[in-house]
Write an enzyme that holds these catalytic residues in place. Structure first.
Site, PDB file in Angstrom:
ATOM      1  N   ASP A 122       0.773  -1.224   0.000  1.00 28.89           N
ATOM      2  CA  ASP A 122       0.000   0.000   0.000  1.00 28.89           C
ATOM      3  C   ASP A 122       0.821   1.300   0.000  1.00 28.89           C
ATOM      4  OD1 ASP A 122      -2.159   1.618   0.064  1.00 28.89           O
ATOM      5  OD2 ASP A 122      -2.615   1.339   2.165  1.00 28.89           O
ATOM      6  N   CYS A 138     -23.038   4.331  -5.834  1.00 26.17           N
ATOM      7  CA  CYS A 138     -22.150   5.318  -5.187  1.00 26.17           C
ATOM      8  C   CYS A 138     -22.939   6.558  -4.755  1.00 26.17           C
ATOM      9  CB  CYS A 138     -21.034   5.722  -6.152  1.00 26.17           C
ATOM     10  SG  CYS A 138     -19.975   6.968  -5.406  1.00 26.17           S
TER      11      CYS A 138
HETATM   12  C1  B12 Z   1      -4.724   6.219  -3.418  1.00 28.05           C
HETATM   13  C2  B12 Z   1      -5.532   5.041  -2.913  1.00 28.05           C
HETATM   14  C3  B12 Z   1      -6.861   5.275  -2.564  1.00 28.05           C
HETATM   15  C4  B12 Z   1      -7.570   6.575  -2.911  1.00 28.05           C
HETATM   16  C5  B12 Z   1      -7.887   6.575  -4.432  1.00 28.05           C
HETATM   17  C6  B12 Z   1      -8.534   5.263  -4.899  1.00 28.05           C
HETATM   18  C7  B12 Z   1      -8.283   4.914  -6.343  1.00 28.05           C
HETATM   19  N1  B12 Z   1      -9.220   4.171  -6.911  1.00 28.05           N
HETATM   20  O1  B12 Z   1      -7.267   5.277  -6.913  1.00 28.05           O
HETATM   21  C8  B12 Z   1      -8.819   6.516  -1.977  1.00 28.05           C
HETATM   22  C9  B12 Z   1      -8.507   7.227  -0.670  1.00 28.05           C
HETATM   23  C10 B12 Z   1     -10.111   7.122  -2.557  1.00 28.05           C
HETATM   24  C11 B12 Z   1      -8.915   5.032  -1.741  1.00 28.05           C
HETATM   25  C12 B12 Z   1     -10.074   4.393  -1.359  1.00 28.05           C
HETATM   26  C13 B12 Z   1     -10.196   3.034  -1.156  1.00 28.05           C
HETATM   27  N2  B12 Z   1      -9.190   2.146  -1.089  1.00 28.05           N
HETATM   28 CO1  B12 Z   1      -7.415   2.559  -1.574  1.00 28.05          CO
HETATM   29  N3  B12 Z   1      -5.564   2.772  -2.226  1.00 28.05           N
HETATM   30  C14 B12 Z   1      -4.950   3.769  -2.774  1.00 28.05           C
HETATM   31  C15 B12 Z   1      -3.521   3.336  -3.178  1.00 28.05           C
HETATM   32  C16 B12 Z   1      -2.566   3.836  -2.100  1.00 28.05           C
HETATM   33  C17 B12 Z   1      -3.065   3.802  -4.568  1.00 28.05           C
HETATM   34  C18 B12 Z   1      -4.100   3.563  -5.675  1.00 28.05           C
HETATM   35  C19 B12 Z   1      -3.708   4.230  -6.965  1.00 28.05           C
HETATM   36  O2  B12 Z   1      -2.618   4.011  -7.471  1.00 28.05           O
HETATM   37  N4  B12 Z   1      -4.590   5.077  -7.511  1.00 28.05           N
HETATM   38  C20 B12 Z   1      -4.323   5.802  -8.709  1.00 28.05           C
HETATM   39  C21 B12 Z   1      -5.256   5.344  -9.825  1.00 28.05           C
HETATM   40  C22 B12 Z   1      -4.943   6.122 -11.124  1.00 28.05           C
HETATM   41  O3  B12 Z   1      -4.988   3.981 -10.074  1.00 28.05           O
HETATM   42  P1  B12 Z   1      -6.148   2.904 -10.349  1.00 28.05           P
HETATM   43  O4  B12 Z   1      -7.199   3.040  -9.325  1.00 28.05           O
HETATM   44  O5  B12 Z   1      -5.519   1.591 -10.571  1.00 28.05           O
HETATM   45  O6  B12 Z   1      -6.734   3.514 -11.720  1.00 28.05           O
HETATM   46  C23 B12 Z   1      -6.721   2.806 -12.918  1.00 28.05           C
HETATM   47  C24 B12 Z   1      -7.983   3.064 -13.727  1.00 28.05           C
HETATM   48  O7  B12 Z   1      -8.864   3.921 -13.045  1.00 28.05           O
HETATM   49  C25 B12 Z   1      -7.484   3.598 -15.016  1.00 28.05           C
HETATM   50  N5  B12 Z   1      -7.758   4.992 -15.343  1.00 28.05           N
HETATM   51  C26 B12 Z   1      -7.596   6.104 -14.613  1.00 28.05           C
HETATM   52  N6  B12 Z   1      -7.907   7.186 -15.324  1.00 28.05           N
HETATM   53  C27 B12 Z   1      -8.271   6.733 -16.551  1.00 28.05           C
HETATM   54  C28 B12 Z   1      -8.703   7.423 -17.674  1.00 28.05           C
HETATM   55  C29 B12 Z   1      -9.006   6.675 -18.803  1.00 28.05           C
HETATM   56  C30 B12 Z   1      -9.469   7.424 -19.988  1.00 28.05           C
HETATM   57  C31 B12 Z   1      -8.918   5.246 -18.782  1.00 28.05           C
HETATM   58  C32 B12 Z   1      -9.290   4.442 -19.946  1.00 28.05           C
HETATM   59  C33 B12 Z   1      -8.496   4.580 -17.629  1.00 28.05           C
HETATM   60  C34 B12 Z   1      -8.178   5.333 -16.550  1.00 28.05           C
HETATM   61  O8  B12 Z   1      -6.071   3.475 -15.039  1.00 28.05           O
HETATM   62  C35 B12 Z   1      -5.572   3.368 -13.757  1.00 28.05           C
HETATM   63  C36 B12 Z   1      -4.363   2.479 -13.787  1.00 28.05           C
HETATM   64  O9  B12 Z   1      -4.705   1.176 -14.219  1.00 28.05           O
HETATM   65  C37 B12 Z   1      -3.668   1.769  -3.174  1.00 28.05           C
HETATM   66  C38 B12 Z   1      -2.395   0.985  -2.779  1.00 28.05           C
HETATM   67  C39 B12 Z   1      -1.398   0.946  -3.918  1.00 28.05           C
HETATM   68  N7  B12 Z   1      -0.163   1.274  -3.628  1.00 28.05           N
HETATM   69  O10 B12 Z   1      -1.765   0.614  -5.034  1.00 28.05           O
HETATM   70  C40 B12 Z   1      -4.823   1.540  -2.164  1.00 28.05           C
HETATM   71  C41 B12 Z   1      -5.813   0.425  -2.488  1.00 28.05           C
HETATM   72  C42 B12 Z   1      -6.211   0.571  -3.930  1.00 28.05           C
HETATM   73  N8  B12 Z   1      -6.967   0.755  -1.675  1.00 28.05           N
HETATM   74  C43 B12 Z   1      -7.616  -0.273  -1.238  1.00 28.05           C
HETATM   75  C44 B12 Z   1      -8.860  -0.222  -0.554  1.00 28.05           C
HETATM   76  C45 B12 Z   1      -9.293  -1.471   0.177  1.00 28.05           C
HETATM   77  C46 B12 Z   1      -9.637   0.950  -0.591  1.00 28.05           C
HETATM   78  C47 B12 Z   1     -11.086   1.113  -0.120  1.00 28.05           C
HETATM   79  C48 B12 Z   1     -11.976  -0.072  -0.407  1.00 28.05           C
HETATM   80  C49 B12 Z   1     -11.068   1.432   1.401  1.00 28.05           C
HETATM   81  C50 B12 Z   1     -12.422   1.761   1.993  1.00 28.05           C
HETATM   82  N9  B12 Z   1     -13.250   0.783   2.314  1.00 28.05           N
HETATM   83  O11 B12 Z   1     -12.738   2.907   2.205  1.00 28.05           O
HETATM   84  C51 B12 Z   1     -11.528   2.368  -0.935  1.00 28.05           C
HETATM   85  C52 B12 Z   1     -12.157   1.993  -2.285  1.00 28.05           C
HETATM   86  C53 B12 Z   1     -12.588   3.183  -3.116  1.00 28.05           C
HETATM   87  C54 B12 Z   1     -12.578   2.892  -4.606  1.00 28.05           C
HETATM   88  N10 B12 Z   1     -13.735   2.682  -5.225  1.00 28.05           N
HETATM   89  O12 B12 Z   1     -11.496   2.837  -5.228  1.00 28.05           O
HETATM   90  C55 B12 Z   1      -6.939  -1.579  -1.633  1.00 28.05           C
HETATM   91  C56 B12 Z   1      -7.739  -2.225  -2.766  1.00 28.05           C
HETATM   92  C57 B12 Z   1      -7.661  -3.738  -2.756  1.00 28.05           C
HETATM   93  C58 B12 Z   1      -8.321  -4.300  -3.966  1.00 28.05           C
HETATM   94  N11 B12 Z   1      -8.910  -5.484  -3.810  1.00 28.05           N
HETATM   95  O13 B12 Z   1      -8.319  -3.716  -5.030  1.00 28.05           O
HETATM   96  C59 B12 Z   1      -5.492  -1.067  -2.065  1.00 28.05           C
HETATM   97  C60 B12 Z   1      -4.850  -1.827  -3.215  1.00 28.05           C
HETATM   98  C61 B12 Z   1      -4.619  -1.156  -0.801  1.00 28.05           C
HETATM   99  C62 B12 Z   1      -4.138  -2.582  -0.519  1.00 28.05           C
HETATM  100  N12 B12 Z   1      -2.834  -2.780  -0.484  1.00 28.05           N
HETATM  101  O14 B12 Z   1      -4.896  -3.501  -0.341  1.00 28.05           O
HETATM  102  N13 B12 Z   1      -7.716   4.393  -1.968  1.00 28.05           N
HETATM  103  S1  SF4 Z   2     -19.327   3.901  -3.206  1.00 32.30           S
HETATM  104 FE1  SF4 Z   2     -18.495   5.828  -4.007  1.00 32.30          FE
HETATM  105  S2  SF4 Z   2     -17.974   6.975  -2.163  1.00 32.30           S
HETATM  106 FE2  SF4 Z   2     -18.150   4.822  -1.546  1.00 32.30          FE
HETATM  107  S3  SF4 Z   2     -16.072   3.948  -1.735  1.00 32.30           S
HETATM  108 FE3  SF4 Z   2     -17.131   3.551  -3.667  1.00 32.30          FE
HETATM  109  S4  SF4 Z   2     -16.525   5.297  -4.935  1.00 32.30           S
HETATM  110 FE4  SF4 Z   2     -16.080   5.903  -2.843  1.00 32.30          FE
END
Ligand code: B12
Ligand code: SF4
Ligand code: SF4
Length: 344
Positions: free
Chosen positions: A133, A197
């Protein structure tokens, strides 16, 4: 390419992890890094400046560690015993997200990953590094590429056997290990997570605007929350599980077997009034070893006051009044807002 040894596979199971899945980092490509770049360019990261600051290292594991050849991805099941959505309608109670109802998972996973990493290093005679993480590593894209699951429309990893309830941990190794095949996307036409959501935080499937996500608002965001969003937070005081909980793939999920990840009974549906009365010392004792302790009492009380304001329970006014003169301006404003809402 070499395979992981039998003793690593056995130890993995004994430590409660899913079977290890492996990515050949020379094949990681640029798609995930481009997704990260888009996310940051659109300011979807909000005040999580650390995501932008570490973008270059984060967008490819070899930018973090040039010698890395393989990523070993592990999942730890934290499946809940009860439906996490049930407490959302109990307005005098707080809803705490499933992952935060007991011990901080970082503390649980890190030691186990180090142990496994030690065995892998011994077997392969190559260096390893362990991540959970906090390091600038894109764990979800790595997990998807390794075949542990797929990134669902809510952006989290979904696994066919555990649904949405897996914590992720990654070991990077300088050894060239045999990769496992990626999983395909099984979301189909479903859009359950997008529709449930409460804050409409998904601008499009597979994309999250973290600035609207209740998990971000309650955990990462300091200061006051915009009023239009705080009313939608309901009684969620730490994290949010709505998009995870609604996923149909959870029907295959199993309850967490790790005792430290099972919900503490007092954190399943705590009374808002009792939480609002916690002194600083009581807060630290009550949440010792819990991830909730990380946000500190001030932000915690802010979240509790928003939940009280959303409760429609005038009997909770006194719980808010005690913070009307708080030293912190955000807490004072949250108390005033809650009192006014309950009076009206
Ligand atoms: C920052 C972060 C958050 C942030 C942002 C979440 C997010 N989705 O990015 C916040 C605080 C909101 C958050 C919340 C949660 N998190 Co969090 N978080 C992280 C963290 C530290 C980094 C994630 C990251 O890199 N985000 C940046 C985005 C860009 O990356 P991505 O989500 O993979 O996005 C991809 C797509 O969206 C896509 N994309 C983005 N923009 C675009 C645009 C286009 C045009 C296209 C086609 C695609 C695209 O490309 C991206 C890369 O593949 C990770 C740990 C880690 N080091 O990875 C934990 C992690 C993701 N979190 C985790 C958890 C458990 C949660 C929560 C469930 C906690 C909770 N109950 O409140 C929530 C879930 C919310 C949700 N729906 O995502 C777990 C998820 C486990 C799993 N099974 O996936 C992780 C992996 C931690 C862990 N080690 O277990 N988190
Ligand atoms: S339901 Fe919406 S507000 Fe709740 S964790 Fe998922 S994205 Fe975030
Ligand atoms: S709720 Fe539906 S769309 Fe969302 S991740 Fe699960 S299967 Fe995919």
């Amino acid at each position: 390419m070499t395979a992981l040894s039998k003793r690593v596979l056995k130890r993995c199971q004994a430590l409660g992890f899913t079977p290890p899945h492996i990515v050949d980092l020379n094949q990681f490509g640029t798609v995930a890094g481009q997704g990260l770049r888009d996310f940051i360019a659109k300011h979807h990261h909000g005040t999580m400046a650390w995501l932008a600051e570490t973008e270059t290292r984060r967008n490819h594991p070899q930018n973090l560690w040039a010698e890395a050849r393989s990523a070993i991805v592990l999942g730890l099941n934290y499946g809940p015993e009860t439906d996490p959505l049930v407490t959302l309608t109990q307005k005098e109670k707080a809803t705490i997200s499933v992952y935060a109802r007991n011990r901080d998972y970082h503390d649980i996973i890190k030691g186990r990953l180090k142990e496994l990493g030690g065995l892998i290093a011994q077997d392969t005679h190559e260096d390893i590094k362990v991540f959970v993480d906090t390091a600038p590593l894109m764990e979800k894209p790595l997990a998807a590429m390794s075949g542990l699951g797929w990134q669902g429309k809510h952006t989290n990893l979904v696994n066919r056997d555990y649904g949405s309830w897996l914590f992720l941990g990654v070991i990077l190794s300088a050894a060239p290990l045999t990769p496992t095949p990626p999983e395909i996307d099984h979301c189909g036409t479903c859009r359950g997570c997008l529709d449930i959501c409460p804050t409409d935080a998904f601008p499009a499937p597979y994309q999250l605007d973290a600035r609207k996500c209740i998990s971000y608002l309650t955990i990462e965001h300091k200061g006051a929350v915009d009023e239009d969003l705080r009313v939608k937070m309901g009684n969620r005081i730490y994290g949010c599980d709505d998009c995870l909980a609604v996923c149909p793939w959870n029907k295959f999920a199993q309850e967490a077997s790790e005792i430290k990840l099972k919900a503490r009974p007092d954190l399943e549906a705590p009374d808002l009034a009792a939480l609002a009365s916690l002194s600083d010392a009581e807060f630290r004792t009550h949440f010792s070893g819990s991830p909730i302790k990380r946000i500190g009492r001030t932000q915690f009380i802010r979240n509790v006051l928003y939940a009280i304001g959303n409760s429609a329970r005038p009997d909770l006014i006194n719980a808010a009044v005690q913070h009307s003169d708080a030293a912190d301006a955000v807490v004072r404003e949250a108390a005033k807002w809650a009192i006014e809402r309950l009076k009206s």
